[in-house]
Scaffold this active site. Structure first.
Site, PDB file in Angstrom:
ATOM      1  CE  LYS A  71       2.619  -7.736   2.032  1.00  0.00           C
ATOM      2  NZ  LYS A  71       2.061  -8.728   1.190  1.00  0.00           N
ATOM      3  CG  ASN A  92       5.546 -11.431   4.271  1.00  0.00           C
ATOM      4  OD1 ASN A  92       6.552 -11.494   5.376  1.00  0.00           O
ATOM      5  ND2 ASN A  92       4.488 -11.913   4.157  1.00  0.00           N
ATOM      6  CG  ASP A 107       3.960 -12.521   1.019  1.00  0.00           C
ATOM      7  OD1 ASP A 107       2.771 -13.468   1.753  1.00  0.00           O
ATOM      8  OD2 ASP A 107       3.351 -12.136   0.916  1.00  0.00           O
ATOM      9  CB  ALA A 132       5.388  -8.768 -12.336  1.00  0.00           C
ATOM     10  N   GLY A 134       3.350  -7.804  -6.289  1.00  0.00           N
ATOM     11  CA  GLY A 134       4.154  -8.377  -4.435  1.00  0.00           C
ATOM     12  C   GLY A 134       4.653  -9.852  -4.807  1.00  0.00           C
ATOM     13  CB  VAL A 226      -0.701 -16.566  -5.652  1.00  0.00           C
ATOM     14  CG1 VAL A 226       0.588 -16.542  -5.965  1.00  0.00           C
ATOM     15  CG2 VAL A 226      -1.589 -15.604  -6.307  1.00  0.00           C
TER      16      VAL A 226
HETATM   17  P1  NDP Z   1      -0.292  -6.621  -6.850  1.00  0.00           P
HETATM   18  O1  NDP Z   1      -1.449  -5.901  -6.588  1.00  0.00           O
HETATM   19  O2  NDP Z   1       0.759  -6.453  -6.747  1.00  0.00           O
HETATM   20  O3  NDP Z   1      -0.368  -7.237  -8.463  1.00  0.00           O
HETATM   21  C1  NDP Z   1      -1.132  -8.022  -9.322  1.00  0.00           C
HETATM   22  C2  NDP Z   1      -0.462  -8.298 -10.514  1.00  0.00           C
HETATM   23  O4  NDP Z   1      -1.550  -8.564 -11.159  1.00  0.00           O
HETATM   24  C3  NDP Z   1       0.312  -7.232 -11.270  1.00  0.00           C
HETATM   25  O5  NDP Z   1       1.313  -8.274 -11.501  1.00  0.00           O
HETATM   26  C4  NDP Z   1      -0.919  -7.237 -12.470  1.00  0.00           C
HETATM   27  O6  NDP Z   1      -0.291  -6.949 -13.378  1.00  0.00           O
HETATM   28  C5  NDP Z   1      -1.341  -7.864 -12.388  1.00  0.00           C
HETATM   29  N1  NDP Z   1      -3.058  -8.120 -12.280  1.00  0.00           N
HETATM   30  C6  NDP Z   1      -4.321  -7.808 -12.815  1.00  0.00           C
HETATM   31  N2  NDP Z   1      -5.123  -7.639 -13.454  1.00  0.00           N
HETATM   32  C7  NDP Z   1      -4.810  -8.246 -14.161  1.00  0.00           C
HETATM   33  C8  NDP Z   1      -5.418  -8.971 -15.049  1.00  0.00           C
HETATM   34  N3  NDP Z   1      -6.316  -8.710 -15.368  1.00  0.00           N
HETATM   35  N4  NDP Z   1      -4.793  -9.823 -15.894  1.00  0.00           N
HETATM   36  C9  NDP Z   1      -3.418 -10.010 -16.279  1.00  0.00           C
HETATM   37  N5  NDP Z   1      -2.452  -9.627 -15.187  1.00  0.00           N
HETATM   38  C10 NDP Z   1      -3.338  -8.790 -14.158  1.00  0.00           C
HETATM   39  O7  NDP Z   1      -0.615  -7.923  -6.052  1.00  0.00           O
HETATM   40  P2  NDP Z   1      -0.910  -8.746  -4.775  1.00  0.00           P
HETATM   41  O8  NDP Z   1       0.338  -9.264  -5.717  1.00  0.00           O
HETATM   42  O9  NDP Z   1       0.502  -8.294  -3.575  1.00  0.00           O
HETATM   43  O10 NDP Z   1      -1.737  -9.669  -4.822  1.00  0.00           O
HETATM   44  C11 NDP Z   1      -1.828 -11.040  -6.325  1.00  0.00           C
HETATM   45  C12 NDP Z   1      -2.431 -11.993  -5.726  1.00  0.00           C
HETATM   46  O11 NDP Z   1      -1.957 -12.745  -4.258  1.00  0.00           O
HETATM   47  C13 NDP Z   1      -3.786 -12.235  -4.927  1.00  0.00           C
HETATM   48  O12 NDP Z   1      -4.745 -12.326  -5.324  1.00  0.00           O
HETATM   49  C14 NDP Z   1      -2.973 -11.994  -3.172  1.00  0.00           C
HETATM   50  O13 NDP Z   1      -4.746 -12.279  -2.375  1.00  0.00           O
HETATM   51  C15 NDP Z   1      -2.690 -13.123  -3.855  1.00  0.00           C
HETATM   52  N6  NDP Z   1      -1.410 -13.648  -2.467  1.00  0.00           N
HETATM   53  C16 NDP Z   1      -1.933 -14.887  -1.828  1.00  0.00           C
HETATM   54  C17 NDP Z   1      -1.227 -15.092  -1.230  1.00  0.00           C
HETATM   55  C18 NDP Z   1      -1.177 -16.851  -0.212  1.00  0.00           C
HETATM   56  O14 NDP Z   1      -0.009 -17.143   0.510  1.00  0.00           O
HETATM   57  N7  NDP Z   1      -1.739 -17.526  -1.121  1.00  0.00           N
HETATM   58  C19 NDP Z   1      -0.263 -14.879  -0.469  1.00  0.00           C
HETATM   59  C20 NDP Z   1      -0.131 -12.727  -1.316  1.00  0.00           C
HETATM   60  C21 NDP Z   1      -0.814 -12.559  -2.319  1.00  0.00           C
HETATM   61  P3  NDP Z   1       0.190  -5.849 -13.553  1.00  0.00           P
HETATM   62  O15 NDP Z   1       1.274  -5.107 -13.567  1.00  0.00           O
HETATM   63  O16 NDP Z   1       0.202  -5.394 -15.336  1.00  0.00           O
HETATM   64  O17 NDP Z   1      -0.948  -4.552 -13.188  1.00  0.00           O
END
Ligand code: NDP
Length: 290
Positions: A71, A92, A107, A132, A134, A226
């Site tokens: 991305k 995206n 998104d 925080a 993507g 999400v």
């Molecule tokens: P990223 O890997 O970029 O970010 C993951 C985020 O989740 C980070 O902020 C991370 O925190 C946090 N996280 C992970 N595990 C935990 C936990 N146990 N407790 C608290 N925070 C946690 O992923 P994306 O942003 O790309 O994707 C996130 C979700 O969004 C996925 O489930 C994806 O499927 C969904 N999604 C849905 C879309 C839709 O159209 N509905 C479109 C795009 C994504 P930290 O920074 O502290 O590690």
């Protein structure tokens, strides 16, 4: 009339990508409108992205989606970015317009459209954003550009959380602050819209929910997730039990897919057909687009 056997091509480039469901809804939409378009789900390794981008040009593709890990990496290969993609710093969706390859991020726009479809507007609202990564970046920036008043970013990783709050504060009209996410995080009083934008609860980890103090979720909040598989993750079930109005991740997924469709074909997307195709795929309720 001479027959045209040549299909217009669209795709998603990612790795891993096998479980990406976008093709199901895009192909259902192409078929419904009788368009000779295809959507290919293509595994493109990190080191092969440049070759894939050149391939897309050589094939005269209409455009393509990008998912992990491309991305941000795709940006140097594009001719221009939309203003939102520029702020978010991630793309995206790519569309070829008048020979120019433009990077967009649908998104967050898909998320805002799914809210609006439910009659909810971000204008003037106080938003709490969990995560925080993507998805959170795209949602935070688009809600801010749509007029949100204040955004609180809750995240475990301090650097990522501060970065997002700083970015929103500097580049949009919204106020933003970062709060470190420690155990049983409390949702700030006065939150109008609470958005779960982490991957917690995503299939096959459907038995998990984010570690927040659920007694701070109230019936005056709109609560969104999400995660789209399952359609009603535990997080939304907890919020619904407390009387909150909920918005599922399926709406965001379908609306971002619809925006891609419209960018590539120039035609209005058949939203309900796209939703039904996905719902069938996930064995979800199929009760109509949320
Ligand atoms: P990223 O890997 O970029 O970010 C993951 C985020 O989740 C980070 O902020 C991370 O925190 C946090 N996280 C992970 N595990 C935990 C936990 N146990 N407790 C608290 N925070 C946690 O992923 P994306 O942003 O790309 O994707 C996130 C979700 O969004 C996925 O489930 C994806 O499927 C969904 N999604 C849905 C879309 C839709 O159209 N509905 C479109 C795009 C994504 P930290 O920074 O502290 O590690």
């Amino acid at each position: 009339m001479e027959k045209n056997y040549r299909a217009e091509l669209t795709a998603v480039f990612g790795d891993p990508v096998d479980g990406n469901p976008t093709g199901v809804m895009e192909e259902a939409a192409y078929e419904a409108l009788g368009l000779n378009y295809r959507y290919l789900t293509l595994r493109v390794k990190k080191e092969d992205l440049e070759a894939a981008v050149k391939g897309a040009k050589a094939f005269g593709m209409k455009g393509y989606n990008l998912t992990m890990p491309h991305k941000t990496a795709v940006i140097p290969y594009l001719d221009c970015l939309t203003p939102a993609a520029e702020i978010i710093g991630a793309v995206n969706t790519v569309v070829c317009r008048n020979g120019k390859w433009t990077g967009e991020n649908t998104d967050g726009k898909g998320f805002v459209l799914s809210l609006k479809r439910d009659g909810i507007k971000p204008e003037g609202k106080r938003i709490t954003l969990l995560g925080a990564g993507g998805a959170a970046r795209a949602i935070g920036v688009e809600c801010a550009l749509a007029g949100a008043e204040h955004i609180t970013v809750l995240n475990r990783d301090v650097g990522r959380g501060e970065e997002l709050a700083g970015l929103i504060g500097r580049k949009t009209g919204a106020e933003a602050e970062f709060c470190p996410w420690t155990e049983q995080a409390r949702i700030p009083e006065g939150t109008d819209i609470l958005i779960q934008a982490t991957c917690v609860g995503l299939y096959p980890d459907s038995g998990r929910k984010p570690d927040i103090a659920y007694d701070t979720v109230t019936d005056r909040m709109v609560v969104c997730d999400v995660v789209f598989n399952p359609e009603r993750p535990l997080f939304l079930q907890e919020a619904e039990r407390r009387g909150a109005r909920i918005v599922t991740g399926m709406g965001m997924l379908v609306h971002q897919g619809a925006l891609n469709f419209e960018l590539w074909t120039g035609k209005k997307a058949p939203l309900e057909i796209m939703y039904q195709a996905l719902a069938r795929e996930f064995g979800a309720s199929q009760i109509g687009l949320p």
